[in-house]
Design a protein around this motif. Structure first.
Motif, PDB file in Angstrom:
ATOM      1  N   PRO A   7      16.033 -59.963 -35.399  1.00  0.00           N
ATOM      2  CA  PRO A   7      16.926 -60.216 -36.525  1.00  0.00           C
ATOM      3  C   PRO A   7      17.152 -61.722 -36.736  1.00  0.00           C
ATOM      4  CG  PRO A   7      17.941 -58.780 -34.863  1.00  0.00           C
ATOM      5  CD  PRO A   7      16.660 -59.288 -34.281  1.00  0.00           C
ATOM      6  N   MET A   8      17.286 -62.124 -38.011  1.00  0.00           N
ATOM      7  CA  MET A   8      17.523 -63.539 -38.334  1.00  0.00           C
ATOM      8  C   MET A   8      18.994 -63.867 -38.140  1.00  0.00           C
ATOM      9  SD  MET A   8      15.864 -64.399 -41.958  1.00  0.00           S
ATOM     10  CE  MET A   8      16.244 -62.860 -42.714  1.00  0.00           C
ATOM     11  N   ARG A   9      19.282 -65.136 -37.797  1.00  0.00           N
ATOM     12  CA  ARG A   9      20.680 -65.572 -37.758  1.00  0.00           C
ATOM     13  C   ARG A   9      20.879 -66.621 -38.842  1.00  0.00           C
ATOM     14  NH1 ARG A   9      18.945 -65.308 -32.830  1.00  0.00           N
ATOM     15  NH2 ARG A   9      18.511 -67.543 -32.754  1.00  0.00           N
ATOM     16  N   ARG A  10      21.437 -66.170 -39.965  1.00  0.00           N
ATOM     17  CA  ARG A  10      21.704 -67.104 -41.057  1.00  0.00           C
ATOM     18  C   ARG A  10      23.054 -67.748 -40.813  1.00  0.00           C
ATOM     19  NH1 ARG A  10      20.039 -64.183 -46.770  1.00  0.00           N
ATOM     20  NH2 ARG A  10      17.842 -63.891 -46.312  1.00  0.00           N
ATOM     21  N   GLY A  11      23.101 -69.031 -40.700  1.00  0.00           N
ATOM     22  CA  GLY A  11      24.353 -69.728 -40.405  1.00  0.00           C
ATOM     23  C   GLY A  11      25.014 -70.257 -41.661  1.00  0.00           C
ATOM     24  N   ARG A  12      26.005 -71.097 -41.461  1.00  0.00           N
ATOM     25  CA  ARG A  12      26.763 -71.664 -42.579  1.00  0.00           C
ATOM     26  C   ARG A  12      25.871 -72.470 -43.530  1.00  0.00           C
ATOM     27  NH1 ARG A  12      31.827 -73.677 -44.421  1.00  0.00           N
ATOM     28  NH2 ARG A  12      31.483 -75.717 -45.326  1.00  0.00           N
ATOM     29  N   GLU A  13      24.769 -73.034 -42.979  1.00  0.00           N
ATOM     30  CA  GLU A  13      23.957 -73.918 -43.819  1.00  0.00           C
ATOM     31  C   GLU A  13      23.369 -73.203 -45.031  1.00  0.00           C
ATOM     32  OE1 GLU A  13      23.208 -72.939 -40.795  1.00  0.00           O
ATOM     33  OE2 GLU A  13      21.071 -72.556 -40.529  1.00  0.00           O
ATOM     34  N   VAL A  14      23.185 -71.866 -44.960  1.00  0.00           N
ATOM     35  CA  VAL A  14      22.579 -71.188 -46.126  1.00  0.00           C
ATOM     36  C   VAL A  14      23.537 -71.164 -47.323  1.00  0.00           C
ATOM     37  CG1 VAL A  14      21.028 -69.726 -44.737  1.00  0.00           C
ATOM     38  CG2 VAL A  14      23.254 -68.825 -45.465  1.00  0.00           C
ATOM     39  N   LYS A  15      24.819 -71.411 -47.064  1.00  0.00           N
ATOM     40  CA  LYS A  15      25.802 -71.367 -48.162  1.00  0.00           C
ATOM     41  C   LYS A  15      25.721 -72.584 -49.074  1.00  0.00           C
ATOM     42  CE  LYS A  15      28.820 -68.479 -45.479  1.00  0.00           C
ATOM     43  NZ  LYS A  15      30.130 -68.227 -44.899  1.00  0.00           N
ATOM     44  N   GLN A  16      25.071 -73.639 -48.588  1.00  0.00           N
ATOM     45  CA  GLN A  16      24.829 -74.864 -49.360  1.00  0.00           C
ATOM     46  C   GLN A  16      26.115 -75.617 -49.718  1.00  0.00           C
ATOM     47  OE1 GLN A  16      22.055 -73.806 -52.542  1.00  0.00           O
ATOM     48  NE2 GLN A  16      20.421 -73.657 -51.058  1.00  0.00           N
TER      49      GLN A  16
END
Ligand SMILES: Cc1cc2nc3c(=O)[nH]c(=O)nc-3n(C[C@H](O)[C@H](O)[C@H](O)COP(=O)(O)OP(=O)(O)OC[C@H]3O[C@@H](n4cnc5c(N)ncnc54)[C@H](O)[C@@H]3O)c2cc1C
Length: 511
Positions: free
Chosen positions: A358-367
């Motif tokens: 599974p991927m771990r999408r962090g805060r950075e994807v929120k831009q």
């Protein structure tokens, strides 16, 4: 001889082209928006609208329509080999910071997002011209001559600037000879919008996470009765995307006979790439969106980055068309290309993770943390230690107007103007004179805006006497103090807002 009839030709009416068109329309600049497809694009592909883009959509007046058209993501449901499953928690706003009114990704299928943008554009008196293709162009010192093939036959058009918003295979980029360095990532995938039965709409169903041979996800598309299927497929060979073929794929990858595809509404097989244009501008021709960068879809970044390119470019293009120095356009590539480079790295890392589990999408994807600090346009004359710096995104804050009603800073920013927030009291002698395109507010006890909750002070870290200049795209252009009036005036002159700024250049035949 062909006369200039429009300031800008926008090539491509995807998310990037539509956003640029909206930005130019609300600045009342003459432009044309052409799209080679005969009908609007019908697929769901870029369905994740990140929080920073939601802020832009609030500014453009479409956020509520988009939320109503789509919805939030359901929890991911990972199925095990034996058919049991585990739900991960839905995204929550646990990492929300003060001044961030939107914190969760929104799910809106791309065809609905584009529909909402087209509707807003109609309200402003414009529409894309479908079945109209750019076939050639050349530029000189004064403008660009473009050849179009459209429903009315061939046409020659002369404009001041041309913007290629024409997607990953960009004709404009190739015609300009701009390199598109990067790599194909060795992953091919199918994406399809389906009507199916046998699965609930309460979860994002994921099978065989981590296996690039057998992985498959079926996501209920908010605002529709459709599911979006995404699955890697072999790099070589034909991939059939009929209902029968996709039913075979579903049965073999899920081991279930009860999930049945009834109809395929749209499907595409594509190879994942991570590529970045060497340059974003050659003279009077510029690139935005996928034409300038293509990412794998793993981070949900492509559409969002494309929309933000358009916002960054729009106010600079408008300022230059109205008399600001043309060098202002250089800051578009200076600010946006490094951001795209970072996004490419992140999306590629997430793709690698997805091939292992599974991927771990962090805060950075929120831009939300994108910053132009360090840009030649960021003027910072305040001592360090402020909560924000010049170049950062300008946070929201709930205040109260002197008239007694609640006022959010985002309401003050909404529109095409710059906003100067003077943390009062304001010394009349040092205050910059009023001018078109600049809104000035004094925040403080004797000001027009009262910081009754202390949010302005907290979110910006300002002291009395500090001034914050906010750009039309919601980033902080300058952090200064009331003693920096001359520096402020110089800055405003460089972005076309000098006190003796030229009157707006209208489109004049032959000019
Ligand atoms: C499976 C998948 C999932 C994705 N998921 C996400 C996600 O969750 N979040 C996200 O942010 N992004 C996502 N993306 C990426 C997103 O779809 C793209 O980044 C986005 O469409 C880029 O918008 P654009 O306007 O730059 O280009 P496009 O949408 O490609 O539009 C370009 C337009 O230009 C037109 N055109 C081309 N040449 C000419 C010409 N010569 N004359 C006139 N018109 C022309 C084309 O017909 C096209 O309509 C995903 C992509 C895929 C494939």
């Amino acid at each position: 001889m062909t006369f200039i009839t429009h300031d800008v030709l926008i090539v491509g009416a995807g998310a990037a082209g539509l956003t640029l068109a909206l930005e130019l329309a609300r600045r009342k600049l003459p432009f044309r928006l052409i799209e080679k497809l005969e009908h609007p694009f019908a697929g769901s592909r870029g369905k994740g609208i990140q929080p920073r883009t939601q802020e832009i959509f609030e500014d453009l007046g479409v956020i509520d329509r988009l939320v109503a058209a789509g919805g939030l993501y359901p929890p991911p449901r990972a199925y095990r080999e034996d058919g049991t499953f585990e739900d991960s928690p839905s995204a929550t706003a646990t990492d929300a910071r003060p001044g961030e009114p939107y914190n969760l990704p929104l799910m809106v299928p791309q065809f609905l997002t584009e529909r909402v943008l087209r509707e807003r554009l109609r309200e402003l008196g414009h529409a894309p011209e479908f079945a109209c293709e750019l076939t050639a162009f050349e530029q000189d010192d004064d403008g660009v001559t473009a050849r179009l093939a459209g429903p009315r036959g061939d046409e020659v058009l002369r404009v001041r600037y041309l913007v290629g918003a024409d997607g990953g295979r960009s004709f404009v980029r190739r015609a300009l000879g701009i390199g598109f360095e990067g790599k194909t990532l060795g992953v091919r995938a199918v994406v399809a919008d389906l009507l199916l039965h046998g699965l609930g709409r309460d979860a994002w169903h994921r099978f065989n996470d981590g296996s690039m041979e057998r992985q498959m996800s079926l996501c209920p598309l908010a605002g529709t009765e459709l599911f979006q299927l995404q699955a890697p497929v072999p790099m070589q060979g034909e991939v059939a995307v009929t209902a029968a073929a996709l039913n075979d794929m579903v049965a073999s990858r899920t081991g279930r006979a009860d999930i049945v595809i009834d109809e395929v509404r749209w499907a595409s097989v594509y190879e994942m790439n991570a590529r970045l244009a060497d340059r974003y501008r050659v003279g009077r021709a510029l690139l935005i969106g996928d034409a300038a960068h293509t990412h794998p879809p793993t981070g949900g970044q492509g559409l969002n980055t494309s929309i933000q390119d358009a916002c960054n470019l729009a106010w600079k293009l408008a300022a230059v068309l109205r008399g600001a120095p043309a060098s202002l356009l250089d800051t578009y590539e200076e600010e946006r290309r490094p951001i795209a480079a970072e996004m490419l790295g992140m999306a590629t890392r997430l793709l690698r993770e997805a091939s292992q589990g599974p991927m771990r999408r962090g805060r950075e994807v929120k831009q939300l943390d994108i910053s132009h600090a360090g840009s030649s346009l960021a003027l910072d004359r305040c001592a360090g230690g402020r909560a924000v710096a010049a170049g950062d995104r300008a946070p929201d804050a709930l205040c109260r107007g002197a008239g007694g009603l609640p006022r959010r800073l985002f309401e003050l920013f909404r529109g095409t103007h710059w906003t100067l927030l003077c943390h009062g009291p304001l010394d009349a002698a040092s205050a910059p004179p009023a001018r078109a395109g600049l809104h000035r507010h004094v925040v403080g006890e004797t000001g027009d805006i009262l910081d009754v909750h202390g949010e302005f002070r907290a979110h910006y870290g300002v002291e009395p006497g500090d001034w914050v200049l906010v750009r039309p795209d919601g980033y902080i252009g300058a952090m200064l103090t009331s003693g920096d009036a001359i520096a402020l005036e110089t800055f405003l002159g460089a972005v076309g807002l000098g006190v003796s700024a030229p009157t707006p250049a209208r489109c004049r035949p032959g000019a």
